[in-house]
Design a protein around this motif. Structure first.
Motif, PDB file in Angstrom:
ATOM      1  N   PRO A   1       0.391  -0.875  -0.218  1.00  0.00           N
ATOM      2  CA  PRO A   1       0.102  -0.219  -0.288  1.00  0.00           C
ATOM      3  C   PRO A   1       1.023   0.934  -0.305  1.00  0.00           C
ATOM      4  CG  PRO A   1      -0.616  -1.344   1.893  1.00  0.00           C
ATOM      5  CD  PRO A   1       0.022  -1.680   1.159  1.00  0.00           C
ATOM      6  N   PHE A   2       1.998   1.451   1.015  1.00  0.00           N
ATOM      7  CA  PHE A   2       2.631   2.164   0.958  1.00  0.00           C
ATOM      8  C   PHE A   2       3.489   2.634  -0.825  1.00  0.00           C
ATOM      9  CE2 PHE A   2       2.489   0.823   5.115  1.00  0.00           C
ATOM     10  CZ  PHE A   2       2.341   1.405   6.065  1.00  0.00           C
ATOM     11  N   MET A   3       3.843   1.680  -1.509  1.00  0.00           N
ATOM     12  CA  MET A   3       4.340   1.879  -3.108  1.00  0.00           C
ATOM     13  C   MET A   3       3.635   2.828  -3.408  1.00  0.00           C
ATOM     14  SD  MET A   3       6.999   2.875  -4.477  1.00  0.00           S
ATOM     15  CE  MET A   3       7.883   1.291  -3.809  1.00  0.00           C
ATOM     16  N   VAL A   4       2.266   1.723  -3.705  1.00  0.00           N
ATOM     17  CA  VAL A   4       1.263   2.182  -4.413  1.00  0.00           C
ATOM     18  C   VAL A   4       0.578   3.917  -4.285  1.00  0.00           C
ATOM     19  CG1 VAL A   4      -1.086   1.085  -5.130  1.00  0.00           C
ATOM     20  CG2 VAL A   4      -0.177  -0.495  -4.691  1.00  0.00           C
ATOM     21  N   ARG A   5       0.244   3.704  -2.863  1.00  0.00           N
ATOM     22  CA  ARG A   5       0.007   5.298  -2.120  1.00  0.00           C
ATOM     23  C   ARG A   5       1.170   6.930  -2.959  1.00  0.00           C
ATOM     24  NH1 ARG A   5      -5.591   6.180  -1.082  1.00  0.00           N
ATOM     25  NH2 ARG A   5      -6.308   4.691  -0.009  1.00  0.00           N
ATOM     26  N   SER A   6       2.284   6.330  -2.809  1.00  0.00           N
ATOM     27  CA  SER A   6       3.290   7.042  -3.095  1.00  0.00           C
ATOM     28  C   SER A   6       3.383   7.460  -4.073  1.00  0.00           C
ATOM     29  CB  SER A   6       4.908   6.554  -2.799  1.00  0.00           C
ATOM     30  OG  SER A   6       4.382   6.568  -0.909  1.00  0.00           O
ATOM     31  N   VAL A   7       3.337   6.467  -5.030  1.00  0.00           N
ATOM     32  CA  VAL A   7       3.050   6.198  -6.955  1.00  0.00           C
ATOM     33  C   VAL A   7       1.525   7.266  -6.944  1.00  0.00           C
ATOM     34  CG1 VAL A   7       3.000   5.539  -9.017  1.00  0.00           C
ATOM     35  CG2 VAL A   7       4.672   4.251  -7.196  1.00  0.00           C
ATOM     36  N   MET A   8       0.556   6.920  -6.155  1.00  0.00           N
ATOM     37  CA  MET A   8      -0.662   7.743  -6.791  1.00  0.00           C
ATOM     38  C   MET A   8      -0.564   8.559  -6.437  1.00  0.00           C
ATOM     39  SD  MET A   8      -3.458   4.553  -6.297  1.00  0.00           S
ATOM     40  CE  MET A   8      -5.278   5.670  -7.502  1.00  0.00           C
ATOM     41  N   ALA A   9       0.159   9.667  -5.633  1.00  0.00           N
ATOM     42  CA  ALA A   9       0.315  10.244  -5.051  1.00  0.00           C
ATOM     43  C   ALA A   9       1.010  11.408  -6.307  1.00  0.00           C
ATOM     44  CB  ALA A   9       0.855  10.608  -3.797  1.00  0.00           C
ATOM     45  N   VAL A  10       1.818  11.008  -6.629  1.00  0.00           N
ATOM     46  CA  VAL A  10       2.506  11.848  -7.893  1.00  0.00           C
ATOM     47  C   VAL A  10       1.485  12.042  -9.163  1.00  0.00           C
ATOM     48  CG1 VAL A  10       4.653  11.627  -9.703  1.00  0.00           C
ATOM     49  CG2 VAL A  10       5.016  11.174  -6.864  1.00  0.00           C
ATOM     50  N   PHE A  11       0.998  10.814  -9.691  1.00  0.00           N
ATOM     51  CA  PHE A  11       0.135  10.593 -10.704  1.00  0.00           C
ATOM     52  C   PHE A  11      -0.691  11.993 -10.857  1.00  0.00           C
ATOM     53  CE2 PHE A  11       1.170   5.683 -12.036  1.00  0.00           C
ATOM     54  CZ  PHE A  11       2.417   6.592 -12.616  1.00  0.00           C
ATOM     55  N   ALA A  12      -1.671  11.931  -9.214  1.00  0.00           N
ATOM     56  CA  ALA A  12      -2.421  13.204  -9.085  1.00  0.00           C
ATOM     57  C   ALA A  12      -2.243  15.014  -9.395  1.00  0.00           C
ATOM     58  CB  ALA A  12      -2.902  12.722  -7.901  1.00  0.00           C
ATOM     59  N   THR A  13      -1.026  14.512  -9.279  1.00  0.00           N
ATOM     60  CA  THR A  13      -0.210  15.954  -9.831  1.00  0.00           C
ATOM     61  C   THR A  13       0.527  15.897 -10.725  1.00  0.00           C
ATOM     62  OG1 THR A  13       2.131  15.560  -8.625  1.00  0.00           O
ATOM     63  CG2 THR A  13       0.154  15.901  -7.372  1.00  0.00           C
ATOM     64  N   VAL A  14       0.374  15.035 -11.645  1.00  0.00           N
ATOM     65  CA  VAL A  14       0.839  14.311 -13.101  1.00  0.00           C
ATOM     66  C   VAL A  14      -0.881  14.224 -14.307  1.00  0.00           C
ATOM     67  CG1 VAL A  14       2.499  13.794 -15.013  1.00  0.00           C
ATOM     68  CG2 VAL A  14       2.869  14.361 -12.377  1.00  0.00           C
ATOM     69  N   ASP A  15      -0.759  14.724 -15.605  1.00  0.00           N
ATOM     70  CA  ASP A  15      -1.450  15.007 -16.337  1.00  0.00           C
ATOM     71  C   ASP A  15      -1.188  13.878 -17.436  1.00  0.00           C
ATOM     72  OD1 ASP A  15      -3.622  14.470 -18.281  1.00  0.00           O
ATOM     73  OD2 ASP A  15      -3.024  16.693 -19.071  1.00  0.00           O
TER      74      ASP A  15
ATOM     75  N   ASP B   1       9.098   4.898 -20.727  1.00  0.00           N
ATOM     76  CA  ASP B   1      10.163   6.110 -21.265  1.00  0.00           C
ATOM     77  C   ASP B   1       9.352   7.159 -20.430  1.00  0.00           C
ATOM     78  OD1 ASP B   1      11.941   3.968 -22.049  1.00  0.00           O
ATOM     79  OD2 ASP B   1      11.421   4.699 -23.810  1.00  0.00           O
ATOM     80  N   VAL B   2       7.608   6.950 -20.691  1.00  0.00           N
ATOM     81  CA  VAL B   2       6.633   8.056 -20.327  1.00  0.00           C
ATOM     82  C   VAL B   2       6.212   8.316 -18.651  1.00  0.00           C
ATOM     83  CG1 VAL B   2       4.970   9.887 -21.137  1.00  0.00           C
ATOM     84  CG2 VAL B   2       6.623   8.975 -22.644  1.00  0.00           C
ATOM     85  N   ILE B   3       5.798   7.102 -18.640  1.00  0.00           N
ATOM     86  CA  ILE B   3       5.035   7.052 -17.467  1.00  0.00           C
ATOM     87  C   ILE B   3       6.016   7.392 -15.950  1.00  0.00           C
ATOM     88  CG2 ILE B   3       3.771   5.721 -15.922  1.00  0.00           C
ATOM     89  CD1 ILE B   3       2.267   8.086 -18.533  1.00  0.00           C
ATOM     90  N   VAL B   4       7.020   6.088 -15.848  1.00  0.00           N
ATOM     91  CA  VAL B   4       7.680   5.933 -14.653  1.00  0.00           C
ATOM     92  C   VAL B   4       8.934   7.402 -14.882  1.00  0.00           C
ATOM     93  CG1 VAL B   4       9.960   4.631 -13.955  1.00  0.00           C
ATOM     94  CG2 VAL B   4       8.459   3.437 -15.105  1.00  0.00           C
ATOM     95  N   PRO B   5       9.572   7.995 -15.613  1.00  0.00           N
ATOM     96  CA  PRO B   5      10.009   8.809 -14.955  1.00  0.00           C
ATOM     97  C   PRO B   5       9.009   9.880 -14.717  1.00  0.00           C
ATOM     98  CG  PRO B   5      10.802   8.065 -17.224  1.00  0.00           C
ATOM     99  CD  PRO B   5       9.277   7.362 -17.079  1.00  0.00           C
ATOM    100  N   ASN B   6       8.230  10.515 -14.545  1.00  0.00           N
ATOM    101  CA  ASN B   6       6.673  11.279 -14.107  1.00  0.00           C
ATOM    102  C   ASN B   6       6.982  10.710 -13.204  1.00  0.00           C
ATOM    103  OD1 ASN B   6       6.625  13.539 -16.389  1.00  0.00           O
ATOM    104  ND2 ASN B   6       6.333  11.767 -16.918  1.00  0.00           N
ATOM    105  N   ALA B   7       7.052   9.625 -12.574  1.00  0.00           N
ATOM    106  CA  ALA B   7       6.371   9.226 -11.111  1.00  0.00           C
ATOM    107  C   ALA B   7       7.964   8.598 -10.240  1.00  0.00           C
ATOM    108  CB  ALA B   7       5.696   7.689 -11.365  1.00  0.00           C
TER     109      ALA B   7
END
Length: 261
Positions: A143-157, A178-184
């Motif tokens: 849950p800590f990994m999923v929540r942390s990554v989702m929190a970043v996705f919420a700030t990026v389009d 090449d796109v999603i992971v670097p932004n996360a």
């Protein structure tokens, strides 16, 4: 004058809290390098207890790091794509899945361990291996990994970025790597810090799942306090801090650097 008094009060309060947290650890560590704890430093300083702990429990230290980094690897491979899928799909089903993934945070570690024991008690070789502990740590830290990554996705389009890469002919795998992971990356680094920290220090769940051949750092620490003289247990605490603190500081610096990019 008033501001100075407020600052002084805040400083005294902060120092008091820091002392409350740090002093017991310092006293415990100091006991591990004294010849006789009850006589204090006057009895002499020695590393014999540290050497004894290393001879007795070196395998628990190594196993703890193996499990922690294996847990990190699994949560990265599973958690980052899961966070991306939950963020992009939306809907009621995604919310239900998200709540299920988050559930281990609210459930006591002992309850998770009992569930794993009841489920896999018939798999003898798996039950006796460190992979059994790994499975518990993955469930507990995911849950800590999923929540942390989702929190970043919420700030990026993320959706626009993904569609833009798709319009240029990038495959789904290429778009993700090449796109999603670097932004996360900021969320991944924060999640990694949480996963490794929790895995290394996790006791309740591990205590239920371990065998005499699969003891980890916290289990060995508890055993040393229960069955050894106080100096040996304190020396184990010293080794615990020496192994853990530099790792956590390095990971925190790495995470801060990732956030600063």
């Amino acid at each position: 004058m008033r501001d100075r008094l407020i600052f002084s009060g805040q400083l005294v309060f902060t120092l008091g809290v820091a002392a409350f947290l740090v002093v017991p650890a310092i006293l415990s560590i100091s006991a591990g390098v004294t010849v006789n704890y009850f006589r204090g430093i006057s009895s002499g300083v020695t590393l014999q207890w540290v050497v004894q702990v290393w001879d007795l429990y070196a395998d628990t230290i190594f196993l703890s790091f193996v499990i922690a980094f294996a847990t990190l690897a699994v949560t990265l491979v599973v958690g980052v794509p899961a966070a991306y899928a939950l963020h992009t799909s939306g809907g009621r089903l995604s919310r239900i899945v998200e709540e299920i993934i988050t559930l281990p945070i609210a459930v006591p570690g002992l309850a998770i361990a009992l569930g794993l024991l009841f489920t896999y008690q018939g798999f003898g070789s798996f039950r006796r291996s460190w992979l059994f502990i790994l499975s518990g740590h993955v469930i507990f830290t995911m849950p800590f990994m999923v929540r942390s990554v989702m929190a970043v996705f919420a700030t990026v389009d993320v959706k626009t970025l993904d569609e833009g890469a798709a319009s240029l002919g990038a495959s789904p795998a290429r778009r993700f790597l090449d796109v999603i992971v670097p932004n996360a990356v900021p969320g991944i680094l924060a999640g990694a810090l949480m996963v490794v920290t929790l895995s290394l220090g996790e006791f309740n769940l591990t205590w239920m799942l371990h065998t005499p051949l699969t003891k980890t750092l916290p289990i060995g620490l508890a055993d040393s306090y229960a069955s050894m003289r106080l100096e040996v247990a304190s020396a184990y605490t010293l080794i615990f801090f020496v192994m853990i603190i530099p790792l956590l500081v390095a990971m925190q610096m790495f995470a801060d650097r990732g956030h600063g990019k």
